[in-house]
Design a protein around this motif. Structure first.
Motif, mmCIF file in Angstrom:
data_model
loop_
_atom_site.group_PDB
_atom_site.id
_atom_site.type_symbol
_atom_site.label_atom_id
_atom_site.label_comp_id
_atom_site.label_asym_id
_atom_site.label_seq_id
_atom_site.Cartn_x
_atom_site.Cartn_y
_atom_site.Cartn_z
ATOM 1 N N UNK A 148 0.868 -1.180 0.000
ATOM 2 C CA UNK A 148 0.000 0.000 0.000
ATOM 3 C C UNK A 148 0.900 1.224 0.000
ATOM 4 N N UNK A 149 0.570 2.203 -0.826
ATOM 5 C CA UNK A 149 1.350 3.424 -0.884
ATOM 6 C C UNK A 149 0.470 4.655 -0.920
ATOM 7 N N UNK A 150 0.834 5.673 -0.147
ATOM 8 C CA UNK A 150 0.165 6.974 -0.162
ATOM 9 C C UNK A 150 1.184 7.989 -0.657
ATOM 10 N N UNK A 151 0.848 8.757 -1.707
ATOM 11 C CA UNK A 151 1.829 9.628 -2.340
ATOM 12 C C UNK A 151 1.296 11.050 -2.486
ATOM 13 N N UNK A 152 2.226 11.982 -2.608
ATOM 14 C CA UNK A 152 1.909 13.400 -2.805
ATOM 15 C C UNK A 152 3.149 14.055 -3.393
ATOM 16 N N UNK A 153 3.119 14.371 -4.696
ATOM 17 C CA UNK A 153 4.269 14.980 -5.343
ATOM 18 C C UNK A 153 3.843 15.703 -6.607
ATOM 19 N N UNK A 154 4.744 16.496 -7.141
ATOM 20 C CA UNK A 154 4.501 17.227 -8.391
ATOM 21 C C UNK A 154 4.978 16.361 -9.547
ATOM 22 N N UNK A 155 4.106 16.149 -10.544
ATOM 23 C CA UNK A 155 4.374 15.185 -11.595
ATOM 24 C C UNK A 155 3.933 15.711 -12.952
ATOM 25 N N UNK A 156 4.306 14.948 -13.978
ATOM 26 C CA UNK A 156 3.743 15.061 -15.323
ATOM 27 C C UNK A 156 3.381 13.648 -15.746
ATOM 28 N N UNK A 157 2.675 13.521 -16.852
ATOM 29 C CA UNK A 157 2.300 12.196 -17.320
ATOM 30 C C UNK A 157 3.533 11.328 -17.574
ATOM 31 N N UNK A 158 4.535 11.885 -18.236
ATOM 32 C CA UNK A 158 5.728 11.113 -18.562
ATOM 33 C C UNK A 158 6.544 10.750 -17.339
ATOM 34 N N UNK A 159 6.785 11.707 -16.442
ATOM 35 C CA UNK A 159 7.593 11.429 -15.256
ATOM 36 C C UNK A 159 6.886 10.441 -14.332
ATOM 37 N N UNK A 160 5.568 10.612 -14.159
ATOM 38 C CA UNK A 160 4.846 9.694 -13.274
ATOM 39 C C UNK A 160 4.799 8.286 -13.855
ATOM 40 N N UNK A 161 4.705 8.165 -15.180
ATOM 41 C CA UNK A 161 4.712 6.849 -15.801
ATOM 42 C C UNK A 161 6.063 6.171 -15.621
ATOM 43 N N UNK A 162 7.157 6.906 -15.773
ATOM 44 C CA UNK A 162 8.485 6.331 -15.534
ATOM 45 C C UNK A 162 8.644 5.891 -14.082
ATOM 46 N N UNK A 163 8.139 6.704 -13.140
ATOM 47 C CA UNK A 163 8.202 6.328 -11.726
ATOM 48 C C UNK A 163 7.366 5.078 -11.458
ATOM 49 N N UNK A 164 6.190 4.988 -12.097
ATOM 50 C CA UNK A 164 5.348 3.813 -11.923
ATOM 51 C C UNK A 164 6.005 2.549 -12.441
ATOM 52 N N UNK A 165 6.693 2.652 -13.579
ATOM 53 C CA UNK A 165 7.409 1.502 -14.120
ATOM 54 C C UNK A 165 8.539 1.073 -13.188
ATOM 55 N N UNK A 166 9.270 2.052 -12.652
ATOM 56 C CA UNK A 166 10.398 1.735 -11.777
ATOM 57 C C UNK A 166 9.940 1.048 -10.491
ATOM 58 N N UNK A 167 8.699 1.280 -10.079
ATOM 59 C CA UNK A 167 8.181 0.675 -8.852
ATOM 60 C C UNK A 167 7.665 -0.744 -9.060
ATOM 61 N N UNK A 168 7.547 -1.200 -10.312
ATOM 62 C CA UNK A 168 7.041 -2.543 -10.581
ATOM 63 C C UNK A 168 8.124 -3.596 -10.342
ATOM 64 N N UNK A 169 7.734 -4.808 -9.962
ATOM 65 C CA UNK A 169 8.726 -5.868 -9.741
ATOM 66 C C UNK A 169 9.283 -6.400 -11.054
ATOM 67 N N UNK A 170 10.410 -7.096 -10.970
ATOM 68 C CA UNK A 170 11.015 -7.697 -12.163
ATOM 69 C C UNK A 170 10.471 -9.098 -12.425
ATOM 70 N N UNK A 171 9.541 -9.553 -11.602
ATOM 71 C CA UNK A 171 8.840 -10.812 -11.828
ATOM 72 C C UNK A 171 7.361 -10.551 -11.590
ATOM 73 N N UNK A 172 6.559 -10.624 -12.664
ATOM 74 C CA UNK A 172 5.163 -10.240 -12.549
ATOM 75 C C UNK A 172 4.272 -11.181 -13.351
ATOM 76 N N UNK A 173 2.988 -11.134 -13.049
ATOM 77 C CA UNK A 173 1.987 -11.912 -13.763
ATOM 78 C C UNK A 173 1.345 -11.056 -14.834
ATOM 79 N N UNK A 174 1.288 -11.567 -16.045
ATOM 80 C CA UNK A 174 0.657 -10.855 -17.147
ATOM 81 C C UNK A 174 -0.851 -11.027 -17.058
ATOM 82 N N UNK A 175 -1.583 -9.908 -16.806
ATOM 83 C CA UNK A 175 -3.039 -9.987 -16.623
ATOM 84 C C UNK A 175 -3.788 -9.061 -17.572
ATOM 85 N N UNK A 176 -3.202 -8.758 -18.719
ATOM 86 C CA UNK A 176 -3.855 -7.832 -19.625
ATOM 87 C C UNK A 176 -5.143 -8.419 -20.198
#
Length: 530
Positions: free
Chosen positions: A337-365
């Motif tokens: 669980x994460x609670x966040x508050x920061x200044x972002x843009x679409x591109x920067x927040x997407x890069x941050x979201x990718x960096x927070x993902x694990x390197x082993x994940x389940x594909x659920x698309x």
């Protein structure tokens, strides 16, 4: 094809050396053909289309290399003359331990996302209404070492995001026209040095700093930000510690005006984006008025598998609340669980979201849209995954203050995998309020979302899986409608050696106050894995 380098850069890390790549690696390219039936349950329209695609699934998990890559290109052939379409979808994460102290990290995504938060939410082949193809990725080195009793960490990250223009947005008549995102390049550098309690003082102390710049294609937007801060950790017991930090921060966001015609209407280029006025001065969209910030809270670690951190403070001229909780339920299962508050843009927040993902994940698309714009569930320990829904609530061109909460639970036990993710996201936009025309300055967007996923291996050659999701979006623009979207799908998979067959059904709906619809879909697919 150059945009695919975002994913290829991460995928190339699958083979840093012949010795390490062959230890525990699996790389499976494939081709697949399918037949899809779509029925509009509101007006009775039925259409069918065929698809052919190619992709690759790769996973490498060794002592030095952690990589997972899933990518697919798919082309749809319509049967009713509505037009063919192409979709790129993929997700990649990689960590490579170059030395004991240095790792190289990368991540990438290709997906489709809603363009305007006020518009419909449609991801069907042949219908690109209010959707855009998105490509984003980042890469860079991380350093973690010791200097005497002090721990030293540093990182550099280069990120890039590209968005194609959408089709008809479905925004109600009379609503102001918003700009379309183009691309953005960002650079981030961070470093910190700290000691534990008892090393040089009764308390732990850390000094950290960061600098970041982003240059965006639309209206010559620019973000420049940096901070210096000091944090103190005072243990109260073996499980509990008090934390406090303070620092100096400066942020400036600026852009130029759109070019206007004789009637005062923004001039559009051939892709529908606003043309930048070359004679416009650079206007400030946001700049920190009070650069001094502080926060304080607690860290609670009742066991090596559980950690809670919560902070409250003053930043961006208001109160801020941040925190995190993680718990490893068991091997391959956890809660985050994460609670966040920061200044972002679409591109920067997407890069941050990718960096927070694990390197082993389940594909659920979704089997019909192949989108990676929801929750991603992890498969190792307390790295439960993360939800990208708050980022993809819409593709915003302006910078914003991002606040919200994400929660995700992932279970992986034997033949069964399931997970639940949910969250809330708020964006308050920054834009110049002195320029001509409509401005989004001060406008708030809100999104609520939830998703559940389950999969069961019936035997060594067959499996079942399903997804269900619901989202609510609302823009603060005057007279903007509330938009609800939801869906559920189920799939059966069976392999016959290298051949694989899939059967899927799904139902989807959206409600835009003035418009609503319900769709049902069915698909039969046959693939060959090399």
């Amino acid at each position: 094809m150059k945009r695919l380098l975002i994913l290829v850069a991460a995928g190339a890390l699958c083979t840093p050396s012949a010795a390490s790549a062959q230890q525990h690696s699996q790389v499976t390219p494939y081709i697949e053909a399918s037949q899809v039936l779509t029925a509009d349950l509101q007006n009775g329209d039925v259409l069918t289309y065929s698809t052919i695609g190619a992709g690759v699934d790769a996973s490498v998990q060794t002592r030095r290399v952690e990589v997972q890559l899933s990518y697919q290109y798919e082309h749809a052939f319509s049967w009713d003359g509505s037009g063919d379409s192409d979709v790129h979808s993929g997700l990649a994460r990689a960590n490579v331990h170059v030395t004991r102290d240095v790792t190289f990290e990368a991540g990438g995504i290709a997906t489709r996302a809603r363009s305007d938060i006020r518009g419909i939410d449609s991801f069907f082949f042949g219908d690109n209404s209010n959707t855009s193809q998105v490509y984003s990725g980042y890469l860079g080195p991380n350093v973690a070492t010791h200097v005497g009793v002090a721990s030293l960490t540093a990182l550099y990250r280069l990120g890039y995001t590209k968005v194609e223009t959408p089709g008809f947005t479905g925004v109600p008549a009379g609503q102001p026209r918003l700009d379309y995102y183009d691309d953005a390049t960002s650079q981030l550098a961070m470093a910190s040095i700290g000691t534990k309690a008892g090393d040089i003082a009764p308390f732990g102390i850390t000094l950290s700093g960061a600098g970041q710049r982003e240059d965006a294609g639309q209206l010559d937007q620019r973000y420049q930000g940096g901070f210096l801060r000091i944090d103190i950790v005072q243990p109260v017991s073996r499980q509990l510690a008090l934390v406090a930090g303070a620092g100096y921060e400066h942020i400036r966001i600026s852009q130029r005006d759109p070019l206007l015609d004789a009637n005062g209407v923004p001039v559009l280029d051939r892709n529908g984006r606003f043309v930048t006025d070359p004679g416009s001065p650079r206007r400030t969209a946001y700049e920190t008025d009070n650069p001094i910030f502080w926060d304080a809270g607690i860290i609670w670690r009742p066991s090596p598998r559980t950690e809670l951190e919560a902070r409250v403070g003053r930043r961006y001229d208001s109160w801020t609340y941040t925190g995190s909780f993680s718990h490893e339920i068991g091997p391959g299962s956890g809660i985050q669980i994460g609670v966040y508050d920061n200044v972002q843009s679409f591109g920067r927040q997407l890069n941050d979201g990718l960096a927070a993902l694990p390197t082993s994940f389940t594909s659920t698309q979704d089997p019909f849209s192949n989108n990676y714009n929801g929750c991603v569930f992890g498969t190792v320990g307390n790295a439960a995954g993360g939800c990208l829904n708050g980022i993809f609530q819409s593709i915003a061109t302006a910078n914003y203050r991002a606040r919200g909460v994400n929660g995700i639970i992932a279970f992986n036990r034997g033949r069964t995998r399931y997970g639940v993710g949910a969250g809330y996201a708020n964006r308050r936009f920054y834009a110049p309020d002195t320029g001509p025309g409509f401005t989004v300055n001060g406008v708030d967007d809100d999104a609520y979302y939830a998703q559940a996923f389950a999969a069961r291996a019936l035997d060594s050659v067959s499996s079942l899986e399903g997804n269900v999701y619901v989202s609510r979006y609302h823009s603060g623009i005057i007279a903007a409608p509330v938009v609800w979207t939801g869906g559920a799908n189920a799939s059966y998979h069976r392999s016959f050696g290298r051949l694989a067959a899939n059967a899927s059904v799904g139902i989807y709906w959206y409600d835009q106050q003035s418009a609503d619809d319900v769709f049902a879909q069915a698909m039969l697919a046959l693939g060959y894995r090399f």
